[in-house]
Design an enzyme around this catalytic site. Structure first.
Site, short mmCIF file in Angstrom:
data_model
loop_
_atom_site.label_atom_id
_atom_site.label_comp_id
_atom_site.label_asym_id
_atom_site.label_seq_id
_atom_site.Cartn_x
_atom_site.Cartn_y
_atom_site.Cartn_z
N THR A 189 0.84 -1.20 0.00
CA THR A 189 0.00 0.00 0.00
C THR A 189 0.87 1.24 0.00
O THR A 189 2.00 1.21 0.47
CB THR A 189 -0.92 0.02 1.25
N ASP B 251 -12.83 9.47 7.03
CA ASP B 251 -13.01 9.25 8.47
C ASP B 251 -13.72 10.40 9.20
O ASP B 251 -14.51 10.15 10.11
CB ASP B 251 -11.66 8.97 9.16
N ASP C 202 -8.22 -3.22 -0.79
CA ASP C 202 -8.89 -2.13 -1.46
C ASP C 202 -10.15 -1.81 -0.67
O ASP C 202 -10.88 -2.72 -0.28
CB ASP C 202 -9.25 -2.53 -2.90
N LYS D 121 -10.82 2.57 16.02
CA LYS D 121 -11.08 2.22 14.61
C LYS D 121 -10.47 0.86 14.27
O LYS D 121 -11.10 0.04 13.59
CB LYS D 121 -10.52 3.32 13.70
N ASN E 234 -0.39 3.82 1.52
CA ASN E 234 -1.08 4.57 2.57
C ASN E 234 -0.57 4.14 3.96
O ASN E 234 -0.88 3.06 4.46
CB ASN E 234 -2.58 4.28 2.42
N LYS F 60 -3.05 2.94 6.64
CA LYS F 60 -3.48 1.55 6.56
C LYS F 60 -2.47 0.64 7.26
O LYS F 60 -2.85 -0.32 7.91
CB LYS F 60 -3.58 1.10 5.09
N PHE G 58 -7.91 9.02 8.20
CA PHE G 58 -7.63 9.54 6.85
C PHE G 58 -8.91 9.49 6.03
O PHE G 58 -9.94 8.99 6.48
CB PHE G 58 -6.51 8.73 6.18
N GLY G 59 -8.80 10.00 4.80
CA GLY G 59 -9.92 9.89 3.84
C GLY G 59 -11.24 10.41 4.40
O GLY G 59 -11.33 11.54 4.91
N HIS H 48 -14.19 -1.76 9.03
CA HIS H 48 -14.24 -2.67 7.88
C HIS H 48 -12.89 -3.38 7.71
O HIS H 48 -12.80 -4.58 7.53
CB HIS H 48 -14.59 -1.87 6.63
P1 ITT Z 1 -3.68 1.92 -1.38
O1 ITT Z 1 -2.30 2.37 -1.76
O2 ITT Z 1 -3.69 0.78 -0.42
O3 ITT Z 1 -4.60 1.67 -2.56
P2 ITT Z 1 -5.47 4.16 -0.89
O4 ITT Z 1 -5.37 5.26 0.12
O5 ITT Z 1 -5.46 4.53 -2.35
O6 ITT Z 1 -4.29 3.14 -0.54
P3 ITT Z 1 -7.96 2.65 -1.26
O7 ITT Z 1 -7.78 2.67 -2.74
O8 ITT Z 1 -8.19 1.32 -0.60
O9 ITT Z 1 -6.73 3.32 -0.50
O10 ITT Z 1 -9.16 3.57 -0.80
C1 ITT Z 1 -9.75 4.54 -1.64
C2 ITT Z 1 -10.18 5.73 -0.84
O11 ITT Z 1 -11.26 5.35 0.03
C3 ITT Z 1 -9.11 6.33 0.05
O12 ITT Z 1 -8.35 7.27 -0.64
C4 ITT Z 1 -9.95 6.99 1.14
O13 ITT Z 1 -10.36 8.27 0.71
C5 ITT Z 1 -11.16 6.08 1.23
N1 ITT Z 1 -10.98 5.12 2.33
C6 ITT Z 1 -10.60 3.82 2.24
N2 ITT Z 1 -10.52 3.28 3.46
C7 ITT Z 1 -10.83 4.26 4.33
C8 ITT Z 1 -10.89 4.35 5.74
O14 ITT Z 1 -10.60 3.32 6.52
N3 ITT Z 1 -11.23 5.51 6.28
C9 ITT Z 1 -11.53 6.57 5.52
N4 ITT Z 1 -11.48 6.60 4.20
C10 ITT Z 1 -11.13 5.44 3.61
#
Ligand code: ITT
Length: 189
Positions: A10, A147, A69, A167, A12, A15, A144-145, A172
């Site tokens: 990843t 949240d 993902d 969390k 991220n 994660k 992040f994202g 999930h």
């Molecule tokens: P990878 O390199 O693992 O792909 P990513 O940040 O791009 O990391 P994903 O493609 O799995 O992660 O997730 C897509 C988006 O969904 C991510 O950029 C977040 O905005 C949102 N997301 C995924 N999981 C989340 C979480 O646990 N909490 C908040 N937002 C999340």
């Protein structure tokens, strides 16, 4: 014999920290894997994670390779952004999702994580879902994202307010990782 640390592919860092906290409860260590993953377009998160894991199988260290993902699915928006969460986050962002739900009463949503593991030639996929609602405004600084706008069922605080400790126990991702941990620990070394 000690189990090797699992290798999470990843970009991220959040994660990696969440996975380390969740899997740490099972005595499993986590490292970030410095590999690039293939990102196919699909409406199905499991297919996206499975394709990426398959393409990396056997190429990493002699340890389980994990690809995950995840996405946010808003029921009133028929599951949007779902598999397009990364694009939606980078374009319309948290504020954009809130605008799409302006004046909408039904704010039900869920996060889903699809996790595929490849180890010793075997590929196994697991998924986890956490149900909740979209808050009226962003709250909290953790995570992040999306949240700051996601309130998991049974709580009044957002994931960003609850912090990584909570969390990583209820999310999930935590659920998918727990299923992986059962699988991994059931394997003989
Ligand atoms: P990878 O390199 O693992 O792909 P990513 O940040 O791009 O990391 P994903 O493609 O799995 O992660 O997730 C897509 C988006 O969904 C991510 O950029 C977040 O905005 C949102 N997301 C995924 N999981 C989340 C979480 O646990 N909490 C908040 N937002 C999340």
């Amino acid at each position: 014999m000690e189990r090797p640390p699992v290798c999470l592919v990843t970009g991220n860092e959040h994660k990696v920290r969440e996975a380390a906290m969740t899997l740490g409860r099972y005595g499993i260590r986590v490292e970030r894997c410095p590999m690039r993953k293939l990102e196919v377009q699909s409406d199905d998160l499991v297919e996206i994670a499975r394709t990426a894991a398959e393409s990396l199988c056997g190429r990493g260290p002699d340890a389980p390779l994990l690809v995950e993902d995840a996405g946010l699915f808003v029921r009133r928006l028929r599951g949007f952004p779902g598999p397009y969460s990364d694009f939606a986050y980078r374009t319309i962002g948290v504020e954009g999702i809130l605008r799409l739900l302006d004046g909408v009463e039904d704010r039900a949503a869920y996060f889903m994580a699809a996790l595929c593991a490849c180890w010793r030639g075997e590929l196994a996929c697991f998924s986890g879902v956490v149900e909740g609602t979209i808050a009226l405004e962003p709250r909290g600084t953790g995570g992040f994202g999306f949240d700051p706008i996601f309130v998991p069922d049974g709580h009044t605080a957002t994931f960003a307010e609850l912090g990584e400790d909570v969390k990583s126990a209820i999310s999930h991702r935590a659920r998918a990782l727990a299923a992986f941990a059962e699988w991994f620990l059931s394997k003989e070394l």
